[in-house]
Write an enzyme that holds these catalytic residues in place. Structure first.
Site, PDB file in Angstrom:
ATOM      1  N   LYS A  93       0.858  -1.183   0.000  1.00 45.67           N
ATOM      2  CA  LYS A  93       0.000   0.000   0.000  1.00 45.67           C
ATOM      3  C   LYS A  93       0.889   1.226   0.000  1.00 45.67           C
ATOM      4  O   LYS A  93       1.782   1.359   0.845  1.00 45.67           O
ATOM      5  CB  LYS A  93      -0.887  -0.007   1.256  1.00 45.67           C
ATOM      6  CG  LYS A  93      -1.864   1.129   1.303  1.00 45.67           C
ATOM      7  CD  LYS A  93      -3.155   0.785   0.592  1.00 45.67           C
ATOM      8  CE  LYS A  93      -3.955   1.996   0.191  1.00 45.67           C
ATOM      9  NZ  LYS A  93      -3.557   2.627  -1.074  1.00 45.67           N
ATOM     10  N   GLN A 114       7.344   3.939   3.788  1.00 47.38           N
ATOM     11  CA  GLN A 114       5.929   3.551   3.832  1.00 47.38           C
ATOM     12  C   GLN A 114       5.694   2.331   4.729  1.00 47.38           C
ATOM     13  O   GLN A 114       4.660   2.232   5.383  1.00 47.38           O
ATOM     14  CB  GLN A 114       5.458   3.257   2.398  1.00 47.38           C
ATOM     15  CG  GLN A 114       3.950   3.229   2.220  1.00 47.38           C
ATOM     16  CD  GLN A 114       3.341   4.607   2.105  1.00 47.38           C
ATOM     17  OE1 GLN A 114       3.867   5.461   1.412  1.00 47.38           O
ATOM     18  NE2 GLN A 114       2.229   4.829   2.784  1.00 47.38           N
ATOM     19  N   LYS A 117       5.560   3.628   8.297  1.00 46.87           N
ATOM     20  CA  LYS A 117       4.394   4.510   8.440  1.00 46.87           C
ATOM     21  C   LYS A 117       3.114   3.679   8.538  1.00 46.87           C
ATOM     22  O   LYS A 117       2.282   3.885   9.413  1.00 46.87           O
ATOM     23  CB  LYS A 117       4.326   5.419   7.211  1.00 46.87           C
ATOM     24  CG  LYS A 117       3.129   6.334   7.180  1.00 46.87           C
ATOM     25  CD  LYS A 117       3.034   7.069   5.856  1.00 46.87           C
ATOM     26  CE  LYS A 117       4.330   7.743   5.512  1.00 46.87           C
ATOM     27  NZ  LYS A 117       4.194   8.675   4.381  1.00 46.87           N
ATOM     28  N   LYS A 129       5.384   1.580  -3.127  1.00 50.83           N
ATOM     29  CA  LYS A 129       5.322   2.919  -3.723  1.00 50.83           C
ATOM     30  C   LYS A 129       5.606   2.775  -5.211  1.00 50.83           C
ATOM     31  O   LYS A 129       6.213   1.791  -5.628  1.00 50.83           O
ATOM     32  CB  LYS A 129       6.369   3.830  -3.070  1.00 50.83           C
ATOM     33  CG  LYS A 129       6.088   5.298  -3.168  1.00 50.83           C
ATOM     34  CD  LYS A 129       5.111   5.834  -2.133  1.00 50.83           C
ATOM     35  CE  LYS A 129       4.746   7.266  -2.435  1.00 50.83           C
ATOM     36  NZ  LYS A 129       3.968   7.885  -1.363  1.00 50.83           N
ATOM     37  N   GLY A 168      -2.636   8.033  -4.586  1.00 48.30           N
ATOM     38  CA  GLY A 168      -1.978   9.198  -5.189  1.00 48.30           C
ATOM     39  C   GLY A 168      -0.746   9.631  -4.404  1.00 48.30           C
ATOM     40  O   GLY A 168      -0.463   9.136  -3.317  1.00 48.30           O
ATOM     41  N   ASP A 169      -0.002  10.531  -4.985  1.00 45.59           N
ATOM     42  CA  ASP A 169       1.137  11.197  -4.332  1.00 45.59           C
ATOM     43  C   ASP A 169       1.376  12.439  -5.193  1.00 45.59           C
ATOM     44  O   ASP A 169       0.457  12.897  -5.900  1.00 45.59           O
ATOM     45  CB  ASP A 169       2.364  10.255  -4.297  1.00 45.59           C
ATOM     46  CG  ASP A 169       3.501  10.800  -3.422  1.00 45.59           C
ATOM     47  OD1 ASP A 169       3.420  10.674  -2.198  1.00 45.59           O
ATOM     48  OD2 ASP A 169       4.470  11.371  -3.962  1.00 45.59           O
ATOM     49  N   THR A 213      -4.391  13.570   4.533  1.00 43.28           N
ATOM     50  CA  THR A 213      -2.968  13.732   4.888  1.00 43.28           C
ATOM     51  C   THR A 213      -2.746  15.092   5.549  1.00 43.28           C
ATOM     52  O   THR A 213      -2.075  15.200   6.583  1.00 43.28           O
ATOM     53  CB  THR A 213      -2.070  13.558   3.648  1.00 43.28           C
ATOM     54  OG1 THR A 213      -2.429  12.337   3.003  1.00 43.28           O
ATOM     55  CG2 THR A 213      -0.602  13.524   4.025  1.00 43.28           C
ATOM     56  N   ASN A 244      -2.064  18.874  -2.628  1.00 43.96           N
ATOM     57  CA  ASN A 244      -3.086  18.215  -1.827  1.00 43.96           C
ATOM     58  C   ASN A 244      -2.799  18.313  -0.319  1.00 43.96           C
ATOM     59  O   ASN A 244      -3.671  18.720   0.464  1.00 43.96           O
ATOM     60  CB  ASN A 244      -3.187  16.741  -2.260  1.00 43.96           C
ATOM     61  CG  ASN A 244      -4.084  15.938  -1.357  1.00 43.96           C
ATOM     62  OD1 ASN A 244      -3.619  15.245  -0.459  1.00 43.96           O
ATOM     63  ND2 ASN A 244      -5.380  16.067  -1.539  1.00 43.96           N
ATOM     64  N   SER A 380      -6.831   5.802   3.500  1.00 46.47           N
ATOM     65  CA  SER A 380      -6.892   4.867   2.372  1.00 46.47           C
ATOM     66  C   SER A 380      -7.307   3.486   2.864  1.00 46.47           C
ATOM     67  O   SER A 380      -8.084   2.785   2.220  1.00 46.47           O
ATOM     68  CB  SER A 380      -5.528   4.764   1.688  1.00 46.47           C
ATOM     69  OG  SER A 380      -5.350   5.828   0.786  1.00 46.47           O
TER      70      SER A 380
HETATM   71  P1  NDP Z   1       0.922  17.535  -4.957  1.00 51.14           P
HETATM   72  O1  NDP Z   1       1.430  17.157  -6.284  1.00 51.14           O
HETATM   73  O2  NDP Z   1      -0.538  17.699  -4.763  1.00 51.14           O
HETATM   74  O3  NDP Z   1       1.633  18.879  -4.457  1.00 51.14           O
HETATM   75  C1  NDP Z   1       3.014  18.962  -4.356  1.00 51.14           C
HETATM   76  C2  NDP Z   1       3.373  20.392  -3.982  1.00 51.14           C
HETATM   77  O4  NDP Z   1       4.766  20.425  -3.687  1.00 51.14           O
HETATM   78  C3  NDP Z   1       3.139  21.387  -5.098  1.00 51.14           C
HETATM   79  O5  NDP Z   1       2.850  22.633  -4.558  1.00 51.14           O
HETATM   80  C4  NDP Z   1       4.482  21.389  -5.809  1.00 51.14           C
HETATM   81  O6  NDP Z   1       4.760  22.569  -6.534  1.00 51.14           O
HETATM   82  C5  NDP Z   1       5.438  21.263  -4.650  1.00 51.14           C
HETATM   83  N1  NDP Z   1       6.648  20.567  -5.127  1.00 51.14           N
HETATM   84  C6  NDP Z   1       6.734  19.338  -5.680  1.00 51.14           C
HETATM   85  N2  NDP Z   1       7.996  19.060  -6.038  1.00 51.14           N
HETATM   86  C7  NDP Z   1       8.711  20.137  -5.703  1.00 51.14           C
HETATM   87  C8  NDP Z   1      10.087  20.463  -5.796  1.00 51.14           C
HETATM   88  N3  NDP Z   1      10.968  19.602  -6.332  1.00 51.14           N
HETATM   89  N4  NDP Z   1      10.464  21.674  -5.322  1.00 51.14           N
HETATM   90  C9  NDP Z   1       9.567  22.536  -4.771  1.00 51.14           C
HETATM   91  N5  NDP Z   1       8.261  22.281  -4.660  1.00 51.14           N
HETATM   92  C10 NDP Z   1       7.842  21.103  -5.107  1.00 51.14           C
HETATM   93  O7  NDP Z   1       1.508  16.409  -3.954  1.00 51.14           O
HETATM   94  P2  NDP Z   1       1.002  16.047  -2.494  1.00 51.14           P
HETATM   95  O8  NDP Z   1       0.509  17.255  -1.797  1.00 51.14           O
HETATM   96  O9  NDP Z   1       0.127  14.858  -2.604  1.00 51.14           O
HETATM   97  O10 NDP Z   1       2.353  15.529  -1.815  1.00 51.14           O
HETATM   98  C11 NDP Z   1       3.236  16.417  -1.126  1.00 51.14           C
HETATM   99  C12 NDP Z   1       4.160  15.611  -0.214  1.00 51.14           C
HETATM  100  O11 NDP Z   1       3.375  14.861   0.734  1.00 51.14           O
HETATM  101  C13 NDP Z   1       5.044  14.563  -0.904  1.00 51.14           C
HETATM  102  O12 NDP Z   1       6.256  14.447  -0.198  1.00 51.14           O
HETATM  103  C14 NDP Z   1       4.246  13.284  -0.737  1.00 51.14           C
HETATM  104  O13 NDP Z   1       5.059  12.124  -0.834  1.00 51.14           O
HETATM  105  C15 NDP Z   1       3.716  13.480   0.671  1.00 51.14           C
HETATM  106  N6  NDP Z   1       2.551  12.682   1.026  1.00 51.14           N
HETATM  107  C16 NDP Z   1       1.400  12.772   0.294  1.00 51.14           C
HETATM  108  C17 NDP Z   1       0.301  12.019   0.655  1.00 51.14           C
HETATM  109  C18 NDP Z   1      -1.015  12.178  -0.032  1.00 51.14           C
HETATM  110  O14 NDP Z   1      -1.996  11.615   0.466  1.00 51.14           O
HETATM  111  N7  NDP Z   1      -1.128  12.922  -1.108  1.00 51.14           N
HETATM  112  C19 NDP Z   1       0.378  11.048   1.770  1.00 51.14           C
HETATM  113  C20 NDP Z   1       1.605  11.119   2.530  1.00 51.14           C
HETATM  114  C21 NDP Z   1       2.658  11.887   2.134  1.00 51.14           C
HETATM  115  P3  NDP Z   1       4.699  22.533  -8.138  1.00 51.14           P
HETATM  116  O15 NDP Z   1       3.258  22.371  -8.470  1.00 51.14           O
HETATM  117  O16 NDP Z   1       5.295  23.823  -8.566  1.00 51.14           O
HETATM  118  O17 NDP Z   1       5.538  21.334  -8.559  1.00 51.14           O
END
Ligand code: NDP
Length: 448
Positions: A93, A114, A117, A129, A168-169, A213, A244, A380
C-alpha cells in the site's frame, strides 16, 4: 554513518554497495537505522534473524516502459516503477508519484518509509510505492488520460485488492486515479473498487480521503502542541507547497484557530499577513491549476517571492508539505532564530538530516513524516474497509476515525520514546514503534 550503531553498520554498508547512486534511499535507510541501536541492544534476536537485512531489500521491484502519444501525435516514452516493498502486514500500500525527478531510488526511499508509516497506523497494510518520471505540468487532460491508460496497461497485472493497492502522491490526484481505475476496470472486466484508493466519492472513494494527509498532519501537530501544554489557537504557521497535503493542512490549521502566513510551489512563495485565503488558493490550484504567483496578483496585501526560501518567514509552527529535502540545515537554523517551536512533516522526508539535527539540538518538537503524515494512508485503509463491505461512511465519521488514528500514532511514538528514556524524541519513537511491529510480524511468518 557515525550515528548508526556499530552492530548495524555492516547492513548499512551493504545497502550502499547494492544500491549505488540511490542517495535518497540511502538517506531514508540511514535515518531509520540511526534510531534502532537501542532497540537491537534490548532485542538482539532481530540481529540474529537478520531482520534489518531483510527489510533493506524490497520484496519485488517492477520497472516498465510507458509509451503514449501526445496531442501533436508525437510518441513519448516514460519509465514506470512499482516497488512492492513489504507485504508482512498486508497488501502493498502506497502512492504513485508522477514527477520528472522520479528515479528507482526515489521510489525505494518512499517505499521503505511507507512500511514503517503503515505499521504505525496499526492497520493491516504492507508498504509499497510507485510512479513515473512523467511530468504532468502543462499537459492537457487527454494527454494525462492517455499516459495513465498506458501506465495501467502494464501495472494492472501486479495489482489487486489483496495484492497491491496504489493511491496518489505528487502529481497524482483524483483525476489521475480516475483514469487509472477506468483502465484497470476495462482490462480486467472487474469493478474491483479496493484496488486503488483516492477514488471519487461517487465511484467508491471515501469521504475525507482528499483531506486526510493534511488534516492528519495538523492533528498530529496539535497533539504535540497540546502535550507541550499549549494550543494551536492564535499561533502563526508556515506551510510549504500548495498541493493536496498543503491545502488541507492549511484548512485544518485555520479551523483550529491558527493563522497560515505563507505557502509555496516550486516557483516561489506567497506571504499573506491576513492569513491564507483558502477559497482563493483552492480555486487557483485545484480548479485553474495555475502557479502560486496568481494568488498574490489576486489578493490584496499578499506578496510573491520568486524562488527564495519560505522558511525565512518566521512562525511558531512549520509544516513542510511539498517534497523531500526541501528544508536544509541553514533553513532550520534561520527558523530556530525566528522562534519556531514545532515542526511536523506533511511531506515525506522534507527535512534533511542536518535540519533535523538543528531542531533536535535546539529542543524544537519535531514530528517526522512517517508519523505525522500517516493520516493519508490510514484513510486509504478506511476506504479499503468501506469497499470491502460495500459501505460508505459520512465525512464526520471518517474524519473522527482519522483523528483517533492520529492520536493513536502520537501515543505510540510517545510511549516508545519514554520506554527508552527519550521523552519528546518523536523520530526515535516513530522509527522504533514502526520497526518493532514489522519485525515481530516478519519473524512470526518465518523466513520470508
Ligand atoms: P501535490 O502534487 O498535490 O503537491 C506537491 C506540492 O509540492 C506542489 O505545490 C508542488 O509545486 C510542490 N513541489 C513538488 N515538487 C517540488 C520540488 N521539487 N520543489 C519545490 N516544490 C515542489 O503532492 P502532495 O501534496 O500529494 O504531496 C506532497 C508531499 O506529501 C510529498 O512528499 C508526498 O510524498 C507526501 N505525502 C502525500 C500524501 C497524499 O496523500 N497525497 C500522503 C503522505 C505523504 P509545483 O506544483 O510547482 O511542482
Amino acid at each position: 554513518m557515525t550515528s548508526i550503531d556499530p552492530a548495524l553498520q555492516h547492513a548499512y554498508k551493504e545497502v550502499l554497495r547494492r544500491n549505488p547512486g540511490e542517495s535518497e534511499f540511502h538517506q531514508a535507510v540511514e535515518e531509520v537505522l540511526g534510531s534502532l541501536g537501542p532497540v537491537i541492544q534490548r532485542h538482539p534476536h532481530y540481529l540474529a534473524e537478520r531482520v534489518i537485512e531483510r527489510l533493506c531489500e524490497p520484496e519485488r521491484q517492477i520497472i516498465f516502459r510507458v509509451p503514449w502519444t501526445d496531442d501533436h501525435g508525437q510518441v513519448q516514452i516514460n519509465r514506470g516503477f512499482r516497488v512492492e516493498y513489504s507485504s508482512v502486514l498486508g497488501p502493498y500500500k502506497g502512492g504513485l508519484r508522477f514527477h520528472p525527478s522520479v528515479l528507482l531510488g526515489t521510489v525505494k526511499f518512499l517505499g521503505f518509509e511507507q512500511i514503517f508509516k503503515n505499521a504505525l497506523t496499526g492497520m493491516p497494510i504492507g508498504g509499497g510505492k510507485g510512479g513515473s518520471d512523467f511530468d504532468p505540468k502543462g499537459r492537457s487532460d487527454t494527454e494525462i488520460m492517455r499516459f495513465c491508460q498506458s501506465f495501467m496497461t502494464e501495472l494492472y497485472r501486479h495489482l489487486g485488492e489483496y495484492t497491491d493497492v496504489p493511491a496518489g502522491d505528487i502529481g497524482v490526484g483524483g483525476r489521475e486515479i480516475g483514469y487509472l481505475f477506468g483502465q484497470y476496470k476495462r482490462i480486467t472486466n472487474r469493478y474491483e473498487a479496493g484496488v486503488l484508493t483516492g477514488k471519487g466519492i461517487a465511484w467508491g472513494g471515501s469521504q475525507a480521503r482528499t483531506e486526510a494527509t493534511g488534516y492528519g498532519t495538523v492533528y498530529f501537530a496539535d497533539q504535540m502542541v497540546q502535550h507541550a501544554g499549549s494550543s494551536l489557537d492564535g499561533l502563526d504557521v508556515v506551510v510549504s507547497g500548495s498541493g493536496n497535503v498543503a491545502i488541507y493542512a492549511i484548512e485544518k490549521v485555520t479551523e483550529l484557530g491558527g493563522r497560515v502566513l505563507a505557502c509555496s510551489d516550486s516557483s516561489g512563495y506567497v506571504v499573506d499577513e491576513k492569513g491564507i485565503d483558502l477559497e482563493l488558493l483552492k480555486d487557483i490550484k485545484e480548479e485553474r491549476r495555475e502557479r502560486i504567483k496568481v494568488y498574490a496578483d489576486e489578493r490584496d496585501g499578499a506578496t510573491f517571492v520568486e524562488g527564495g526560501r519560505i522558511w525565512d518567514v518566521s512562525a511558531q509552527i512549520a509544516l513542510p508539505c511539498a517534497t523531500q529535502n526541501e528544508l536544509d540545515e541553514d533553513a532550520a537554523t534561520a527558523m530556530v532564530k525566528g522562534g519556531v517551536k514545532v515542526v511536523a512533516e506533511g511531506a515525506n522526508m522534507p527535512c534533511t538530516p542536518g535540519a533535523v539535527k538543528v531542531f533536535q539540538d535546539a529542543e524544537i518538537l519535531f514530528g517526522p513524516g512517517k508519523a505525522a503524515n500517516a493520516g493519508g494512508v490510514a484513510t486509504s485503509a478506511l476506504e479499503m474497509q468501506q469497499n470491502a463491505s460495500r459501505d460508505s461512511w459520512s465525512f464526520e465519521y471518517t474524519d473522527a476515525r482519522l483523528e483517533e488514528i492520529m492520536r493513536g500514532i502520537h501515543e505510540s511514538c510517545r510511549k516508545m520514546s519514554e520506554d527508552y528514556d527519550r521523552p519528546g524524541d518523536y523520530v526515535f519513537g516513530a522509527n522504533a514503534a514502526g520497526f518493532v511491529r514489522v519485525a515481530d510480524s516478519m519473524l512470526a511468518l518465518g523466513v520470508i
